[in-house]
Design an enzyme around this catalytic site. Sequence first.
Site, PDB file in Angstrom:
ATOM      1  N   ASP A  32       0.824  -1.352   0.148  1.00 16.15           N
ATOM      2  CA  ASP A  32      -0.132  -0.219   0.133  1.00 16.15           C
ATOM      3  C   ASP A  32       0.997   1.280  -0.079  1.00 16.15           C
ATOM      4  O   ASP A  32       0.400   2.273   0.280  1.00 16.15           O
ATOM      5  CB  ASP A  32      -1.117   0.005   1.346  1.00 16.15           C
ATOM      6  N   HIS A 235      24.721   1.224 -18.841  1.00 15.33           N
ATOM      7  CA  HIS A 235      23.577   1.483 -18.140  1.00 15.33           C
ATOM      8  C   HIS A 235      23.888   0.979 -16.636  1.00 15.33           C
ATOM      9  O   HIS A 235      22.765   0.630 -15.798  1.00 15.33           O
ATOM     10  CB  HIS A 235      22.164   0.754 -18.724  1.00 15.33           C
ATOM     11  N   ASP A 252      26.987  10.176 -14.187  1.00  9.98           N
ATOM     12  CA  ASP A 252      25.927  10.574 -15.056  1.00  9.98           C
ATOM     13  C   ASP A 252      24.633  10.711 -14.320  1.00  9.98           C
ATOM     14  O   ASP A 252      23.925   9.630 -13.826  1.00  9.98           O
ATOM     15  CB  ASP A 252      25.677   9.375 -16.170  1.00  9.98           C
ATOM     16  N   ASP A 263      20.878  16.731 -17.592  1.00 15.39           N
ATOM     17  CA  ASP A 263      21.710  15.430 -17.730  1.00 15.39           C
ATOM     18  C   ASP A 263      23.009  15.807 -17.944  1.00 15.39           C
ATOM     19  O   ASP A 263      23.303  16.141 -18.925  1.00 15.39           O
ATOM     20  CB  ASP A 263      21.011  14.685 -18.983  1.00 15.39           C
ATOM     21  N   HIS A 342      27.319   4.354 -28.414  1.00 18.52           N
ATOM     22  CA  HIS A 342      26.018   4.972 -28.472  1.00 18.52           C
ATOM     23  C   HIS A 342      26.219   6.357 -29.229  1.00 18.52           C
ATOM     24  O   HIS A 342      27.328   6.594 -29.695  1.00 18.52           O
ATOM     25  CB  HIS A 342      25.685   5.233 -26.778  1.00 18.52           C
ATOM     26  N   HIS A 346      20.802  13.627 -27.312  1.00 18.73           N
ATOM     27  CA  HIS A 346      19.286  13.343 -27.619  1.00 18.73           C
ATOM     28  C   HIS A 346      18.621  14.704 -27.084  1.00 18.73           C
ATOM     29  O   HIS A 346      19.160  15.367 -26.346  1.00 18.73           O
ATOM     30  CB  HIS A 346      18.647  12.301 -26.575  1.00 18.73           C
ATOM     31  N   HIS A 353      15.227  11.735 -22.068  1.00 25.66           N
ATOM     32  CA  HIS A 353      15.223  11.650 -23.442  1.00 25.66           C
ATOM     33  C   HIS A 353      13.886  11.936 -23.952  1.00 25.66           C
ATOM     34  O   HIS A 353      12.870  11.293 -23.946  1.00 25.66           O
ATOM     35  CB  HIS A 353      15.470   9.996 -23.761  1.00 25.66           C
ATOM     36  N   GLU A 377      27.255  14.012 -25.863  1.00 32.40           N
ATOM     37  CA  GLU A 377      27.664  13.419 -24.639  1.00 32.40           C
ATOM     38  C   GLU A 377      28.565  12.338 -25.338  1.00 32.40           C
ATOM     39  O   GLU A 377      28.476  11.154 -25.041  1.00 32.40           O
ATOM     40  CB  GLU A 377      26.807  12.646 -23.816  1.00 32.40           C
ATOM     41  N   TYR A 381      34.969   3.849 -24.268  1.00 30.86           N
ATOM     42  CA  TYR A 381      34.710   2.773 -23.327  1.00 30.86           C
ATOM     43  C   TYR A 381      35.997   1.704 -23.631  1.00 30.86           C
ATOM     44  O   TYR A 381      35.628   0.877 -24.891  1.00 30.86           O
ATOM     45  CB  TYR A 381      33.375   2.283 -23.170  1.00 30.86           C
ATOM     46  N   ARG A 398      33.017   9.206 -20.113  1.00 33.97           N
ATOM     47  CA  ARG A 398      32.177  10.026 -20.871  1.00 33.97           C
ATOM     48  C   ARG A 398      31.855  11.712 -20.464  1.00 33.97           C
ATOM     49  O   ARG A 398      31.980  11.667 -19.102  1.00 33.97           O
ATOM     50  CB  ARG A 398      30.606   9.480 -20.748  1.00 33.97           C
ATOM     51  N   GLU A 400      29.221  14.906 -20.765  1.00 34.24           N
ATOM     52  CA  GLU A 400      27.966  15.184 -21.232  1.00 34.24           C
ATOM     53  C   GLU A 400      27.674  16.746 -20.552  1.00 34.24           C
ATOM     54  O   GLU A 400      27.635  16.788 -19.283  1.00 34.24           O
ATOM     55  CB  GLU A 400      26.941  14.236 -20.660  1.00 34.24           C
TER      56      GLU A 400
HETATM   57  N1  GLY Z   1      21.571   9.792 -18.503  1.00 36.39           N
HETATM   58  C1  GLY Z   1      20.943   9.127 -19.783  1.00 36.39           C
HETATM   59  C2  GLY Z   1      21.514   9.709 -20.761  1.00 36.39           C
HETATM   60  O1  GLY Z   1      22.732  10.246 -20.845  1.00 36.39           O
HETATM   61  O2  GLY Z   1      21.110   9.731 -22.024  1.00 36.39           O
HETATM   62 MN    MN Z   2      21.986  12.141 -21.920  1.00 38.56          MN
HETATM   63 MN    MN Z   3      23.417  11.238 -18.937  1.00 43.56          MN
END
Ligand code: GLY
Ligand code: MN
Ligand code: MN
Length: 430
Positions: A32, A235, A252, A263, A342, A346, A353, A377, A381, A398, A400
């Site tokens: 609940d 991820h 991140d 982000d 990747h 975005h 996203h 970003e 890797y 990375r 970003e």
């Molecule tokens: N944090 C998700 C991305 O960087 O797209």
């Molecule tokens: Mn991102």
């Molecule tokens: Mn991100």
Amino acid sequence: MPYLARRKLLLEKIGDGIAIIPTAPRRIRNRDSYYSYRPDSYFWYLSGFPEPDAAIVLVGGNKPRVLLFCQGKNEERETWEGVRYGPNAAREIFGFDEAYDFSEIDSCLPGLFSGHQSIWIPLGQDRRWETRILSAINVLRTKARAGTRFPTQINDLCTPLDRMRRIKDAHETALMFKAAAITSAGHARAMRACHDGITEYALEAELGHEFRRLGASGHAYPPIVAGGSNACVLHYCENSARLTEGMLVLIDAGCEFENYAADITRTFPVGGRFTAAQRDIYEIVLAAQNAAIGAIVPGTAFNAYHDAAVRVLTQGLLDLKILNGALDGLIESEAYKPYYMHRSGHWLGLDVHDAGEYVAEDREWAALVPGMTLTVEPGLYFSRGSGVPEAFRGIGVRIEDDILVTETGASVYTSAPKSASEIEEIMRCK
Ligand code: GLY
Ligand code: MN
Ligand code: MN
């Protein structure tokens, strides 16, 4: 209030149709206990109304009107759950033409639909709402013999709404700048707090503390705090490992402020000093990010900044002798993909996203337009199992940042320490 202008524009897009935009349901976490409530992004975009059990109805045509269905006043429930606006106050404060108790929606929908050919709803978002709307159409169908006209078309409201959401107005950019400032402060705090032996979750706590302290509702998405080779798991979000001097840590994380996301990714040395190999990779990723940001110019295709990042990253892989051959051929054959798998960014907004097409109707990449907000970003890797020289194995980097497309180019509106020297400086001056 920006919401009225957005509703007016959407009314123009639906013509004689009728649109229904429900908010998100409250969701049970276990037994609940509920997850903390977040409204549906489309609903919020059109209303700024924070309560569950609500829906907007836009009635198009000669005499357009906008209705809100929302929770009724209820003294007992309000004692447990907090004060509700109720339809009367909600209509006035949120600028609706009419407002009704949510419990009346099923009996009202057939009457509202009557005489309209097209229904617009965000398709694929909530099965129960789709069923509810089809049921209302069926009620009208049974009355067809008596001369009632019922809707014969269901259109996806996401299409016009996503186009609107892709270009931010001044109200939205102000909130996104705030989310970015809070997030930047959170990353700086994590850098200051980092030391040999700290855990990934303790660094996560530093970010969460700063986000809430500065007024954000929390994280906009599950944060990634990834030490060493965990950074190569794109991820990763267990955030459970202990960090040791000599490792890099990739964070991140972005806060949500009034339902808008930031982000940011930063990668920094746990002990405060980059090793030579770490710095080599870091500088390549940073150069790729700078090249990508430089490629963001109104009128250019969305894909151009990814291509710019890929070119610099591939040149970097050549310089590190991880790849061999001619640059153009390596880009063509996607030889960089084992180390950069990747895309370079975005749309960003209410959703991390965010809504909005990337490819136009002619199947070309969408062109950048002032008012768009997006991330840049790039990363590299090198997992432990990759065949790169030993010094680079287990390193993931990375970087970003969040960008507003302006009349002249790109405005980077995130500000966490970024150059290797800025990072080493903030980590030295704890
Ligand atoms: N944090 C998700 C991305 O960087 O797209
Ligand atoms: Mn991102
Ligand atoms: Mn991100």
